[in-house]
Design an enzyme around this catalytic site. Structure first.
Site, mmCIF file in Angstrom:
data_model
loop_
_atom_site.group_PDB
_atom_site.id
_atom_site.type_symbol
_atom_site.label_atom_id
_atom_site.label_comp_id
_atom_site.label_asym_id
_atom_site.label_seq_id
_atom_site.Cartn_x
_atom_site.Cartn_y
_atom_site.Cartn_z
ATOM 1 C CB CYS A 192 27.637 44.393 34.272
ATOM 2 S SG CYS A 192 28.778 45.251 34.710
ATOM 3 C CB CYS B 261 26.575 47.688 34.840
ATOM 4 S SG CYS B 261 27.712 47.403 33.644
#
Length: 185
Positions: free
Chosen positions: A110, A113
């Site tokens: 991600c 993230c």
């Protein structure tokens, strides 16, 4: 018509640790010398190695072709490490905690993230002692993520007394997370 004068700058260093002499020469061939003061932030030194403690000074050495070395020293700041959490230790670290807990739900693939990781690290350092911070990898601990309805990552959830109090979804600014944290401290 404008006249442009180009200059080159040459720094030379003697074998002693005296101040460097600078010679400026223009295209016309004129030469002049001037003394520059030594910069207090840079010094000549033998190579040092990083040996253990993250709070020690770290030296970086750059060597030039002429043999001169410049050493830049910087103090490493000990960052608070945000510990990973899993399905197996969720109960004891989050639900049974006496202090509020911030949990970031993330995954290694991600991109957003990875953008929010440094912000979570900063928050852990700023709120040390008042707030516990953890990161839960949703790929490794899917049952906890499913239990709390995590459909988008990154998701940051704040728990207090074992109960979910607030959730922030997406890579948000640090101020947004701070506002959410301050409500529960």
């Amino acid at each position: 018509m404008a006249t442009v004068q180009l200059q080159s700058l040459t720094l030379s260093r003697s074998s002693s640790l005296s101040a460097p002499t600078t010679t400026a020469s223009s295209i016309s061939g004129r030469r002049s010398s001037l003394k520059l003061p030594r910069h207090a932030g840079l010094r000549l030194a033998a190579p040092t190695r990083f040996s253990g403690s993250p709070s020690r000074a770290v030296s970086r050495i750059a060597s030039s072709r002429s043999g001169g070395r410049v050493v830049c020293e910087a103090q490493d700041t000990a960052a608070v490490q945000v510990d990973p959490i899993t399905d197996s230790n969720w109960q004891s670290l989050v639900l049974e905690s006496d202090t509020p807990v911030l949990v970031e739900f993330w995954a290694p693939w991600c991109g957003p993230c990875r953008m929010i990781h440094p912000i979570i690290d900063e928050l852990a350092k700023e709120y040390a002692g008042k707030l516990k911070c953890y990161k839960l990898n949703t790929d490794e601990s899917p049952s906890t993520a499913t239990r709390y309805g995590i459909r988008s990552i990154p998701t940051v959830i704040i728990f207090k007394n074992g109960e979910k109090k607030d959730a922030v979804i997406g890579a948000v600014p640090k101020t947004t997370l701070m506002t959410s944290i301050e409500k529960f401290l």
